[in-house]
Design a protein around this motif. Structure first.
Motif, mmCIF file in Angstrom:
data_model
loop_
_atom_site.group_PDB
_atom_site.id
_atom_site.type_symbol
_atom_site.label_atom_id
_atom_site.label_comp_id
_atom_site.label_asym_id
_atom_site.label_seq_id
_atom_site.Cartn_x
_atom_site.Cartn_y
_atom_site.Cartn_z
ATOM 1 N N PHE A 19 0.826 -1.208 0.000
ATOM 2 C CA PHE A 19 0.000 0.000 0.000
ATOM 3 C C PHE A 19 0.858 1.253 0.000
ATOM 4 C CE2 PHE A 19 -2.578 -3.354 1.695
ATOM 5 C CZ PHE A 19 -3.837 -3.123 1.154
ATOM 6 N N ALA A 20 0.322 2.341 -0.558
ATOM 7 C CA ALA A 20 1.044 3.616 -0.550
ATOM 8 C C ALA A 20 0.054 4.763 -0.670
ATOM 9 C CB ALA A 20 2.044 3.668 -1.695
ATOM 10 N N ARG A 21 0.440 5.899 -0.108
ATOM 11 C CA ARG A 21 -0.365 7.121 -0.208
ATOM 12 C C ARG A 21 0.312 8.089 -1.171
ATOM 13 N NH1 ARG A 21 -4.349 7.160 3.613
ATOM 14 N NH2 ARG A 21 -4.109 5.619 5.265
ATOM 15 N N THR A 22 -0.462 9.030 -1.688
ATOM 16 C CA THR A 22 0.084 10.009 -2.631
ATOM 17 C C THR A 22 1.314 10.695 -2.051
ATOM 18 O OG1 THR A 22 -2.141 10.398 -3.496
ATOM 19 C CG2 THR A 22 -0.480 12.044 -4.029
ATOM 20 N N LYS A 23 1.247 11.044 -0.753
ATOM 21 C CA LYS A 23 2.379 11.756 -0.133
ATOM 22 C C LYS A 23 3.651 10.899 -0.118
ATOM 23 C CE LYS A 23 1.254 10.557 4.665
ATOM 24 N NZ LYS A 23 0.886 11.063 5.997
ATOM 25 N N ASP A 24 3.497 9.567 -0.076
ATOM 26 C CA ASP A 24 4.672 8.683 -0.117
ATOM 27 C C ASP A 24 5.413 8.824 -1.444
ATOM 28 O OD1 ASP A 24 4.022 7.594 2.416
ATOM 29 O OD2 ASP A 24 2.641 6.186 1.479
ATOM 30 N N PHE A 25 4.621 8.932 -2.545
ATOM 31 C CA PHE A 25 5.227 9.122 -3.867
ATOM 32 C C PHE A 25 5.899 10.491 -3.952
ATOM 33 C CE2 PHE A 25 1.497 6.323 -5.049
ATOM 34 C CZ PHE A 25 2.243 5.181 -5.247
ATOM 35 N N LEU A 26 5.171 11.521 -3.523
ATOM 36 C CA LEU A 26 5.686 12.889 -3.628
ATOM 37 C C LEU A 26 6.961 13.060 -2.809
ATOM 38 C CD1 LEU A 26 2.302 14.873 -3.453
ATOM 39 C CD2 LEU A 26 3.598 14.199 -5.490
ATOM 40 N N ASN A 27 7.010 12.407 -1.638
ATOM 41 C CA ASN A 27 8.210 12.481 -0.792
ATOM 42 C C ASN A 27 9.440 11.884 -1.474
ATOM 43 O OD1 ASN A 27 6.822 13.740 1.251
ATOM 44 N ND2 ASN A 27 6.492 11.885 2.459
ATOM 45 N N GLU A 28 9.187 10.949 -2.406
ATOM 46 C CA GLU A 28 10.294 10.307 -3.133
ATOM 47 C C GLU A 28 10.568 11.005 -4.468
ATOM 48 O OE1 GLU A 28 12.182 7.547 -2.360
ATOM 49 O OE2 GLU A 28 11.266 7.190 -0.407
ATOM 50 N N GLY A 29 9.880 12.134 -4.685
ATOM 51 C CA GLY A 29 10.088 12.893 -5.921
ATOM 52 C C GLY A 29 9.337 12.344 -7.124
ATOM 53 N N ILE A 30 8.316 11.528 -6.888
ATOM 54 C CA ILE A 30 7.511 10.972 -7.986
ATOM 55 C C ILE A 30 6.247 11.819 -8.113
ATOM 56 C CG2 ILE A 30 6.224 8.938 -8.762
ATOM 57 C CD1 ILE A 30 8.319 7.393 -6.845
ATOM 58 N N ASN A 31 6.064 12.444 -9.256
ATOM 59 C CA ASN A 31 4.945 13.391 -9.375
ATOM 60 C C ASN A 31 3.628 12.726 -9.779
ATOM 61 O OD1 ASN A 31 4.856 13.179 -12.244
ATOM 62 N ND2 ASN A 31 6.487 14.691 -12.430
ATOM 63 N N HIS A 32 2.574 13.542 -9.832
ATOM 64 C CA HIS A 32 1.214 13.051 -10.102
ATOM 65 C C HIS A 32 1.091 12.394 -11.481
ATOM 66 C CE1 HIS A 32 -0.735 14.627 -6.502
ATOM 67 N NE2 HIS A 32 0.003 15.719 -6.642
ATOM 68 N N TYR A 33 1.894 12.843 -12.432
ATOM 69 C CA TYR A 33 1.828 12.281 -13.787
ATOM 70 C C TYR A 33 2.085 10.771 -13.746
ATOM 71 C CZ TYR A 33 3.573 10.789 -18.336
ATOM 72 O OH TYR A 33 3.792 10.072 -19.480
ATOM 73 N N TYR A 34 3.135 10.361 -13.041
ATOM 74 C CA TYR A 34 3.481 8.939 -12.967
ATOM 75 C C TYR A 34 2.425 8.140 -12.198
ATOM 76 C CZ TYR A 34 8.075 10.188 -14.811
ATOM 77 O OH TYR A 34 9.096 10.638 -15.618
#
Length: 202
Positions: A19-34
Motif C-alpha cells: 500500500f502507498a499514499r500520494t504523499k509517499d510518492f511525492l516524498n520520493e520525488g515521484i509526481n502526479h503524472y506517474y
C-alpha cells in the motif's frame, strides 16, 4: 516509463506491504503524472483518494480487510465480519462491519469494498481490541469473546439464529475463554442475557 522511477515506486509498495499514499510518492520525488499513468496502466489500484494498492499484491482472501484497515486506521473489524474471520458462522456477510468510537469523525469511505460503520460508545469500543497480521499488515479486530458479546447485544439486528450459531460454534472451540467472556459481558452490561443463552447451550 523510466526504469529507475518504476523501481522506486515498487520499493515504496514493498516497504509498506503493498500500500502507498500520494504523499509517499511525492516524498520520493515521484509526481502526479506517474501516479496517474500507473493507475491507467493497471499497475496500481486506487482504493480511495490518496490511497493506492499495487496490483501484484492482489489475490489474498483477506485483501479487503487490509484495505479497510488502511482506509479507517482507527476502525476495528467487528460483529459479523469478525465472526466470519474467526470462522464462527456459515453466514457470508456482503459488507464489512467496522466499529469506530461514537465521538470520532466519520471517515471518508471508498465505493468498494462495501463498509458499514458501527458507532460504539467508549466502553464498547475500547474492550477486546486485538491485532492480527495479514500479509505483513496489522489489522485491528475484536477478539472472539468481545465479538460474541457484540453479536448478543445486536442479536435483533443481525438475527437470533446467526447469534446462536456464533455462540454455539464458539463454545465448541478449544481456544474459548468462558471466564474472559463473562468478564466482558459484565463490563458491557449484557451478562444476564449471556448467561441465559449459556444455560441453554452448555
Amino acid at each position: 516509463m523510466n526504469g529507475q522511477i518504476q523501481e522506486k515506486i515498487l520499493n515504496i509498495f514493498e516497504r509498506q506491504k503493498g500500500f502507498a499514499r500520494t504523499k509517499d510518492f511525492l516524498n520520493e520525488g515521484i509526481n502526479h503524472y506517474y501516479i496517474r499513468r500507473l493507475e491507467y496502466e493497471g499497475e496500481i489500484i486506487r482504493i480511495k483518494q490518496g490511497l493506492y494498492r499495487h496490483a501484484k499484491y492482489e489475490g489474498n482472501q483477506y485483501d479487503e480487510i487490509v484495505e479497510i484497515s488502511k482506509v479507517i486506521p482507527k476502525g476495528v473489524i467487528c460483529l459479523l465480519s469478525a465472526l466470519a474471520y474467526y470462522e464462527l458462522t456459515t453466514y457470508n456477510p456482503w459488507e464489512h462491519q467496522v466499529a469506530i468510537y461514537r465521538g470520532a469523525k466519520k471517515p471518508s469511505l471508498p465505493d468498494y469494498p462495501p463498509i458499514k460503520i458501527i458507532y460504539f460508545s467508549e466502553t464498547q469500543y475500547q474492550y477486546g481490541i486485538d491485532e492480527v497480521e495479514i500479509e505483513g499488515n496489522n489489522v485491528k479486530i475484536y477478539d472472539r469473546e468481545k465479538t460474541i458479546c457484540d453479536i448478543i447485544r445486536y442479536r435483533e439486528k443481525i438475527g437470533i439464529d446467526i447469534m446462536k450459531e456464533g455462540l454455539r460454534n464458539y463454545l465448541q472451540r478449544p481456544e474459548k475463554n468462558i471466564t474472559k467472556l463473562v468478564d466482558y459481558a459484565e463490563k458491557l452490561r449484557i451478562k444476564t442475557v449471556l448467561l441465559k443463552y449459556l444455560e441453554v447451550l452448555l
